[in-house]
Design an enzyme around this catalytic site. Structure first.
Site, PDB file in Angstrom:
ATOM      1  N   GLY A  17       0.644  -1.235   0.004  1.00 38.99           N
ATOM      2  CA  GLY A  17      -0.017  -0.030   0.013  1.00 38.99           C
ATOM      3  C   GLY A  17       0.677   1.344   0.122  1.00 38.99           C
ATOM      4  O   GLY A  17       1.803   1.641  -0.716  1.00 38.99           O
ATOM      5  N   ASN A  88       3.547   5.032   8.947  1.00 42.28           N
ATOM      6  CA  ASN A  88       2.602   4.438   8.169  1.00 42.28           C
ATOM      7  C   ASN A  88       1.626   3.256   8.637  1.00 42.28           C
ATOM      8  O   ASN A  88       0.729   2.874   8.341  1.00 42.28           O
ATOM      9  CB  ASN A  88       3.156   4.491   6.838  1.00 42.28           C
ATOM     10  CG  ASN A  88       2.106   3.958   5.831  1.00 42.28           C
ATOM     11  OD1 ASN A  88       0.965   4.060   5.244  1.00 42.28           O
ATOM     12  ND2 ASN A  88       2.755   2.444   5.543  1.00 42.28           N
ATOM     13  N   TYR A 154     -11.173   2.302  15.271  1.00 47.41           N
ATOM     14  CA  TYR A 154     -10.381   2.375  14.289  1.00 47.41           C
ATOM     15  C   TYR A 154     -10.236   4.021  14.168  1.00 47.41           C
ATOM     16  O   TYR A 154      -9.275   4.604  14.256  1.00 47.41           O
ATOM     17  CB  TYR A 154     -10.679   1.731  12.913  1.00 47.41           C
ATOM     18  CG  TYR A 154      -9.735   2.417  11.847  1.00 47.41           C
ATOM     19  CD1 TYR A 154      -8.338   2.018  11.769  1.00 47.41           C
ATOM     20  CD2 TYR A 154     -10.091   3.257  10.636  1.00 47.41           C
ATOM     21  CE1 TYR A 154      -7.706   2.480  10.570  1.00 47.41           C
ATOM     22  CE2 TYR A 154      -9.371   3.645   9.936  1.00 47.41           C
ATOM     23  CZ  TYR A 154      -8.112   3.141   9.822  1.00 47.41           C
ATOM     24  OH  TYR A 154      -7.127   3.782   8.667  1.00 47.41           O
ATOM     25  N   PRO A 184      -6.141  10.618   4.782  1.00 47.48           N
ATOM     26  CA  PRO A 184      -6.541  10.049   3.520  1.00 47.48           C
ATOM     27  C   PRO A 184      -7.935   9.799   3.885  1.00 47.48           C
ATOM     28  O   PRO A 184      -8.219   8.772   4.809  1.00 47.48           O
ATOM     29  CB  PRO A 184      -5.947   9.030   2.729  1.00 47.48           C
ATOM     30  CG  PRO A 184      -4.588   9.087   3.812  1.00 47.48           C
ATOM     31  CD  PRO A 184      -4.862   9.494   4.944  1.00 47.48           C
ATOM     32  N   PHE A 191      -5.894  -2.764   2.725  1.00 44.09           N
ATOM     33  CA  PHE A 191      -6.462  -2.261   3.754  1.00 44.09           C
ATOM     34  C   PHE A 191      -7.564  -3.085   3.976  1.00 44.09           C
ATOM     35  O   PHE A 191      -7.833  -3.567   5.308  1.00 44.09           O
ATOM     36  CB  PHE A 191      -6.772  -0.773   3.800  1.00 44.09           C
ATOM     37  CG  PHE A 191      -7.373  -0.101   4.566  1.00 44.09           C
ATOM     38  CD1 PHE A 191      -6.679   0.546   5.936  1.00 44.09           C
ATOM     39  CD2 PHE A 191      -8.549   0.272   4.719  1.00 44.09           C
ATOM     40  CE1 PHE A 191      -7.548   0.836   7.024  1.00 44.09           C
ATOM     41  CE2 PHE A 191      -9.453   0.787   5.759  1.00 44.09           C
ATOM     42  CZ  PHE A 191      -8.813   1.219   6.924  1.00 44.09           C
TER      43      PHE A 191
END
Ligand code: NDP
Ligand code: 8X3
Length: 253
Positions: A17, A88, A154, A184, A191
């Protein structure tokens, strides 16, 4: 050992990703990349593609203290300054409402997205403060700002990333170290496959009939933030695919 005239970016979650696309973008721009993740075979493939002179690799599990210490030792051995840490590595697990969610999923998200990111930051920051320069780019999410059903923990982990990033800016005033949170929206990577515990069909259905962001879009944003002149700090950058927008608040009887 790398020559000191090249900038170095340390990337967590470079096996897939956004992290992998960022590694490619930075190498293309002449940077040296230290790519990290748990899946070493993926990192080895990436290194083969980018060249060992451009891409160093190191296994890293951000939820494991020893693994973070090993990485710090590895970086010290490289005898170069770190220009950028791209925090990340992260994940969403599940999309169930809070009263049905799996507690193990919640724990893994908190350990990875919150504690892992905070520990990585704490491990690398002293080097940057000592250098009187450096940049931490965190990958947050629109889910840290806007609630949606099933995002419960999350979204909360990404709200942590948003506020942590701003608080770091406050602490780092006068040190020359920059901090950015990139947030984003819907982007097609692994994901959703991870979110749905390997259910590829369900993951693919999320992106059907729409045009989501792709990993390269985020890599562009990361590089843009990193390549601003050193007196410019992008605090936060939010991006969504055009197909994604906002809904009215739900009103139920
Ligand atoms: P991917 O699943 O494609 O990549 C996630 C990366 O994180 C992988 O390289 C994985 O590597 C790594 N990772 C996961 N857990 C750990 C761990 N414990 N230690 C080290 N590395 C780990 O997803 P994305 O590229 O989409 O996600 C990257 C970031 O972007 C995440 O923080 C995500 O929350 C965020 N985000 C994603 C969006 C999207 O729609 N795709 C939108 C907004 C934000 P490995 O398994 O090899 O360790
Ligand atoms: C992921 C973005 O919109 O899928 O962080 O929650 S979204």
């Amino acid at each position: 050992m790398p020559s000191s005239d090249r900038k170095l970016v340390v990337i967590t979650g470079a096996s897939s990703g956004f992290g992998m696309a960022s590694a490619k973008k930075f190498v293309e721009q002449g940077w040296l990349v230290l790519a990290t993740a748990r899946r070493e075979s993926r990192l080895e493939e990436l290194q083969k593609e980018l060249g060992a002179e451009n891409c160093y690799i190191k296994r890293l599990d951000v939820t494991n203290d020893e693994s973070i210490s090993d990485l710090v030792g590895f970086i010290s051995g490289m005898q170069v300054e770190i220009d950028l840490l791209l925090n990340n590595a992260g994940l969403a697990l599940g999309l169930s409402p809070a009263h049905q969610a799996d507690l193990n999923d919640w724990q893994t998200m908190i350990e990875t997205n919150v504690i892992g990111l905070a520990k990585m930051t704490r491990a690398i920051l002293p080097m940057m403060v000592e250098q009187q320069r450096g940049h931490i780019i965190n990958i947050g999410s629109i889910a840290g700002t806007y609630p949606y059903p099933g995002a419960n923990v999350y979204g909360a982990t990404k709200a942590f990333v948003e506020q942590f990033s701003l608080n770091l800016r406050a602490d780092l005033a006068g040190t020359g170290v920059r901090v950015t949170n990139i947030e984003p929206g819907l982007a097609q990577t692994e994901f959703s496959e991870v979110r749905f515990h390997g259910d590829k069909e369900k993951a693919a259905s999320i992106y059907e009939q729409v045009e989501p962001l792709v990993a390269e879009d985020i890599a562009e944003s990361v590089y843009w933030c990193a390549s601003q002149p050193k007196h410019v700090n992008i605090n936060r950058l939010e991006l969504m695919p055009t197909c994604q927008s906002f809904s009215p608040l739900a009103i139920t009887s």
